[in-house]
Design a protein around this motif. Sequence first.
Motif, PDB file in Angstrom:
ATOM      1  N   GLU B  39     -21.657  30.223  37.434  1.00 26.14           N
ATOM      2  CA  GLU B  39     -22.890  30.743  36.431  1.00 26.14           C
ATOM      3  C   GLU B  39     -22.343  31.509  35.141  1.00 26.14           C
ATOM      4  O   GLU B  39     -21.737  32.437  35.318  1.00 26.14           O
ATOM      5  N   VAL B  40     -22.719  31.049  34.217  1.00 28.51           N
ATOM      6  CA  VAL B  40     -22.419  31.197  32.728  1.00 28.51           C
ATOM      7  C   VAL B  40     -23.346  32.642  32.240  1.00 28.51           C
ATOM      8  O   VAL B  40     -22.597  33.769  32.164  1.00 28.51           O
ATOM      9  N   PHE B  41     -24.451  32.474  32.286  1.00 31.62           N
ATOM     10  CA  PHE B  41     -25.344  33.663  31.836  1.00 31.62           C
ATOM     11  C   PHE B  41     -26.737  33.507  32.656  1.00 31.62           C
ATOM     12  O   PHE B  41     -26.876  32.490  33.377  1.00 31.62           O
ATOM     13  N   ARG B  42     -27.376  34.615  32.798  1.00 31.35           N
ATOM     14  CA  ARG B  42     -28.445  34.963  33.487  1.00 31.35           C
ATOM     15  C   ARG B  42     -29.553  35.727  32.795  1.00 31.35           C
ATOM     16  O   ARG B  42     -29.105  36.646  32.150  1.00 31.35           O
ATOM     17  N   ASN B  43     -30.882  35.300  32.831  1.00 31.50           N
ATOM     18  CA  ASN B  43     -31.739  36.230  32.466  1.00 31.50           C
ATOM     19  C   ASN B  43     -31.788  36.500  31.098  1.00 31.50           C
ATOM     20  O   ASN B  43     -31.824  37.719  30.777  1.00 31.50           O
ATOM     21  N   ILE B  44     -31.624  35.459  30.251  1.00 31.83           N
ATOM     22  CA  ILE B  44     -31.414  35.946  28.790  1.00 31.83           C
ATOM     23  C   ILE B  44     -32.935  35.758  28.186  1.00 31.83           C
ATOM     24  O   ILE B  44     -33.667  34.874  28.458  1.00 31.83           O
ATOM     25  N   PRO B  59     -17.305  38.492  24.191  1.00 31.29           N
ATOM     26  CA  PRO B  59     -15.898  37.838  24.516  1.00 31.29           C
ATOM     27  C   PRO B  59     -15.839  36.709  24.453  1.00 31.29           C
ATOM     28  O   PRO B  59     -16.840  36.016  24.994  1.00 31.29           O
ATOM     29  N   SER B  60     -14.823  35.907  24.211  1.00 30.17           N
ATOM     30  CA  SER B  60     -14.503  34.611  24.458  1.00 30.17           C
ATOM     31  C   SER B  60     -14.904  33.907  25.847  1.00 30.17           C
ATOM     32  O   SER B  60     -14.494  34.967  26.949  1.00 30.17           O
ATOM     33  N   GLY B  61     -15.678  33.245  26.053  1.00 29.20           N
ATOM     34  CA  GLY B  61     -15.806  32.523  27.360  1.00 29.20           C
ATOM     35  C   GLY B  61     -17.187  33.281  28.027  1.00 29.20           C
ATOM     36  O   GLY B  61     -17.505  32.874  29.106  1.00 29.20           O
ATOM     37  N   CYS B  62     -17.897  34.162  27.272  1.00 28.87           N
ATOM     38  CA  CYS B  62     -18.936  34.702  27.776  1.00 28.87           C
ATOM     39  C   CYS B  62     -20.111  33.717  27.757  1.00 28.87           C
ATOM     40  O   CYS B  62     -21.159  33.989  28.181  1.00 28.87           O
ATOM     41  N   GLY B  63     -20.027  32.641  27.197  1.00 29.20           N
ATOM     42  CA  GLY B  63     -21.235  31.860  27.202  1.00 29.20           C
ATOM     43  C   GLY B  63     -21.972  31.635  25.813  1.00 29.20           C
ATOM     44  O   GLY B  63     -23.224  31.084  25.867  1.00 29.20           O
ATOM     45  N   LYS B  64     -21.621  32.099  24.732  1.00 27.03           N
ATOM     46  CA  LYS B  64     -22.075  31.876  23.415  1.00 27.03           C
ATOM     47  C   LYS B  64     -22.483  30.480  22.961  1.00 27.03           C
ATOM     48  O   LYS B  64     -23.432  30.212  22.576  1.00 27.03           O
ATOM     49  N   THR B  65     -21.287  29.825  23.196  1.00 24.82           N
ATOM     50  CA  THR B  65     -21.634  28.145  22.795  1.00 24.82           C
ATOM     51  C   THR B  65     -22.522  27.481  23.711  1.00 24.82           C
ATOM     52  O   THR B  65     -23.382  26.808  23.274  1.00 24.82           O
ATOM     53  N   THR B  66     -22.483  27.933  25.089  1.00 22.05           N
ATOM     54  CA  THR B  66     -23.287  27.286  26.013  1.00 22.05           C
ATOM     55  C   THR B  66     -24.768  27.788  25.571  1.00 22.05           C
ATOM     56  O   THR B  66     -25.827  26.914  25.540  1.00 22.05           O
ATOM     57  N   LEU B  67     -25.106  29.100  25.358  1.00 19.99           N
ATOM     58  CA  LEU B  67     -26.483  29.356  24.626  1.00 19.99           C
ATOM     59  C   LEU B  67     -26.817  28.689  23.808  1.00 19.99           C
ATOM     60  O   LEU B  67     -28.056  28.137  23.655  1.00 19.99           O
ATOM     61  N   LEU B  68     -26.195  28.373  22.631  1.00 18.22           N
ATOM     62  CA  LEU B  68     -26.596  27.687  21.360  1.00 18.22           C
ATOM     63  C   LEU B  68     -26.781  26.178  21.749  1.00 18.22           C
ATOM     64  O   LEU B  68     -27.940  25.593  21.418  1.00 18.22           O
ATOM     65  N   ARG B  69     -25.643  25.604  22.514  1.00 13.03           N
ATOM     66  CA  ARG B  69     -26.152  24.355  22.930  1.00 13.03           C
ATOM     67  C   ARG B  69     -27.433  23.984  23.857  1.00 13.03           C
ATOM     68  O   ARG B  69     -28.338  23.098  23.722  1.00 13.03           O
ATOM     69  N   PHE B 208     -26.671  33.586  14.798  1.00  5.10           N
ATOM     70  CA  PHE B 208     -25.339  33.364  14.103  1.00  5.10           C
ATOM     71  C   PHE B 208     -24.363  33.994  15.323  1.00  5.10           C
ATOM     72  O   PHE B 208     -24.325  34.916  15.559  1.00  5.10           O
ATOM     73  N   VAL B 209     -23.573  33.109  15.827  1.00  4.66           N
ATOM     74  CA  VAL B 209     -22.685  33.290  17.036  1.00  4.66           C
ATOM     75  C   VAL B 209     -21.287  33.696  16.306  1.00  4.66           C
ATOM     76  O   VAL B 209     -20.895  32.936  15.601  1.00  4.66           O
ATOM     77  N   THR B 210     -20.811  34.974  16.871  1.00  7.45           N
ATOM     78  CA  THR B 210     -19.292  35.182  16.231  1.00  7.45           C
ATOM     79  C   THR B 210     -18.700  36.015  17.352  1.00  7.45           C
ATOM     80  O   THR B 210     -19.315  36.744  18.280  1.00  7.45           O
ATOM     81  N   HIS B 211     -17.238  36.046  16.996  1.00 10.21           N
ATOM     82  CA  HIS B 211     -16.815  37.101  17.950  1.00 10.21           C
ATOM     83  C   HIS B 211     -16.109  38.535  17.090  1.00 10.21           C
ATOM     84  O   HIS B 211     -15.343  39.081  17.447  1.00 10.21           O
ATOM     85  N   VAL B 225     -25.835  41.722  21.871  1.00 11.76           N
ATOM     86  CA  VAL B 225     -24.121  41.801  22.625  1.00 11.76           C
ATOM     87  C   VAL B 225     -24.407  41.011  23.974  1.00 11.76           C
ATOM     88  O   VAL B 225     -25.154  41.684  24.998  1.00 11.76           O
ATOM     89  N   LEU B 226     -23.772  40.152  24.160  1.00  9.79           N
ATOM     90  CA  LEU B 226     -23.584  39.285  25.517  1.00  9.79           C
ATOM     91  C   LEU B 226     -22.312  39.976  26.329  1.00  9.79           C
ATOM     92  O   LEU B 226     -21.273  40.125  25.654  1.00  9.79           O
ATOM     93  N   LYS B 227     -22.527  40.409  27.676  1.00  8.34           N
ATOM     94  CA  LYS B 227     -21.500  40.564  28.425  1.00  8.34           C
ATOM     95  C   LYS B 227     -21.616  40.676  29.853  1.00  8.34           C
ATOM     96  O   LYS B 227     -22.768  40.297  30.241  1.00  8.34           O
ATOM     97  N   GLY B 228     -20.617  40.486  30.568  1.00 14.70           N
ATOM     98  CA  GLY B 228     -20.397  40.648  31.843  1.00 14.70           C
ATOM     99  C   GLY B 228     -20.283  39.142  32.272  1.00 14.70           C
ATOM    100  O   GLY B 228     -20.145  38.105  31.647  1.00 14.70           O
TER     101      GLY B 228
END
Lengths: 250, 279
Positions: B39-44, B59-69, B208-211, B225-228
């Motif tokens: 499960e990458v993210f929930r309840n956005i 942070p890397s791997g928290c699902g930013k790219t997945t969210l954009l896709r 605009f996704v960035t780290h 801020v995406l986290k967790g």
Amino acid sequence: MRRESIHRLLPFVLSLAAGMALWEIVGRHTSAAFMVPLSETIHRFWQLAASGQLGTQFLDSATLFATGFALALLVGMPAGLLLARVQSLRVAIEPYIMILYATPMVALIPFILSLMGFGFAPKVLVVFLFAVFPILYNTIEGARSIKPELIEVARSYRSREWALWREVMVPYTLPFTMTGVRQAIGRALVGMVAAEFFLSSTGLGQLIMTATQNFDTGGVFAIILVIGLIGVGLMRFGLYIETYFARWRD
Amino acid sequence: MNVAAPTTSIARAKTAGRPVGAKARIRVKGLGKRYGTLEVFRNIDLEVGDREIVAIVGPSGCGKTTLLRCIDGLLPASEGEIWVNDQRITQPIASVAMVFQHFGLFPWKTVYANIAYGLKLAGATTAEIAERVPRFIAMVGLSGFEHAYPYQISGGMQQRCGLARALAVEPNVLLMDEPFAAVDAQTREILQFELLRIWESRPTAMVFVTHSIEEAVLMGDRVVVLKGRPSGIHETITVDLPRPRSRGTLREPRFAELRERVWGILMSEARAAEFHLEK
Ligand SMILES: Nc1ncnc2c1ncn2[C@@H]1O[C@H](COP(=O)(O)OP(=O)(O)O)[C@@H](O)[C@H]1O
Ligand SMILES: [Mg+2]
């Protein structure tokens, strides 16, 4: 620049001259039943050319070669792209391709003969079978190496399947296909001569057979030389096309 | 859990969720995404206004790219829904364009043909393409490189090309996935301000996704801020720096304040080692 090209050409020219001299010398000291010198071969070449036989049979062979090869390209490339795109189809069909690719095609000729007889079509089929697998195989392998990210870019820009082929799959895969085409040229020439030997006797293959039966060693050599030179020329041309389609690579 | 609020008042998560601009271009409701069992993210929940830049850090791997896709319609959502221009997203739509971290240029196409790609697929005529493409080539500063292949130009120029390709279809939503992460620091700074300049001349909704925290604060009207794990929106910070933003913005005390605030939020759960800190 000029000096450099001379330096590179020199060994080539020397080797060619030595080879021709060796041929001439050995040919002069060998029974004409086995081998004739270069000068005699060239002499026979002119005679065959002047009689019009060479031209006619060359055209005959060229038609066979071109038809079979064009079919191989027309089938091999789209089929390769399709197999690369549709995973289940590839998994189902790949074993057959591997088996046929590995099979010495000459072994199939008697079967083709009994199936289709002596016309033009079975000979085209032989050339086709010799040529199609390297084209098919290289196209599949090439198309499969497209980065999935680029397919995703295409999807992001709402590419239809047809546009994906036109804009992405074909231009990316063409250099790989051309590598297959170059490999196929040599094989197709073998197929052409084999078909002309074993099926209805025509073309350059027939000229070789007739010359052999007449103990015309010079004629045999002249025609083999012609086929060899055509092969080299075609492969050079193939390399040129391949380089052209791969000009976007670093 | 959260770092103590700094001296100046900064809008907090609950109150900062409102989009800037007349109306919301993007509406993300209760979005969740799973890859198989991961499960990458929930309840956005996220809304982006029609002239707003929302920066997303995490942070890397928290699902930013997945969210954009997901927003681009490249991936189906596992839960929730996404609306863009009042259209439910199930596949990519014409008014959204994405700029990729890996540039996503077609190596067999010249700069010109890459930029023309989206227009061509959208059915533009050769004449329309010939009229439009040079404009966008000039806009991103690639004049003179029309006939270069991607391998012949630098990473920064490649991303200029990627940007022009996206802009050329005149989208009203731009999705930027760490667009400057793969270029060197100096080029990155130049590109940031050029992007801001281009955006000022024709503001659109942008995610605009960035780290990079600095980049997030510089670009965004809000920073999410995406986290967790699975991740979710941990906090949303409103960036009340005036526009147009320029190099001067970086020297404003308010900029430093906001940057420290985002930094504090990201570090609060002490996964610092995972995060690429900016100086
Ligand atoms: N196609 C996929 N299949 C399975 N897992 C994936 C896929 N794409 C990404 N992931 C995983 O999902 C998580 C989020 O990835 P991603 O969205 O790329 O993160 P970010 O862009 O924030 O670095 C990562 O753990 C990644 O390994
Ligand atoms: Mg990413």
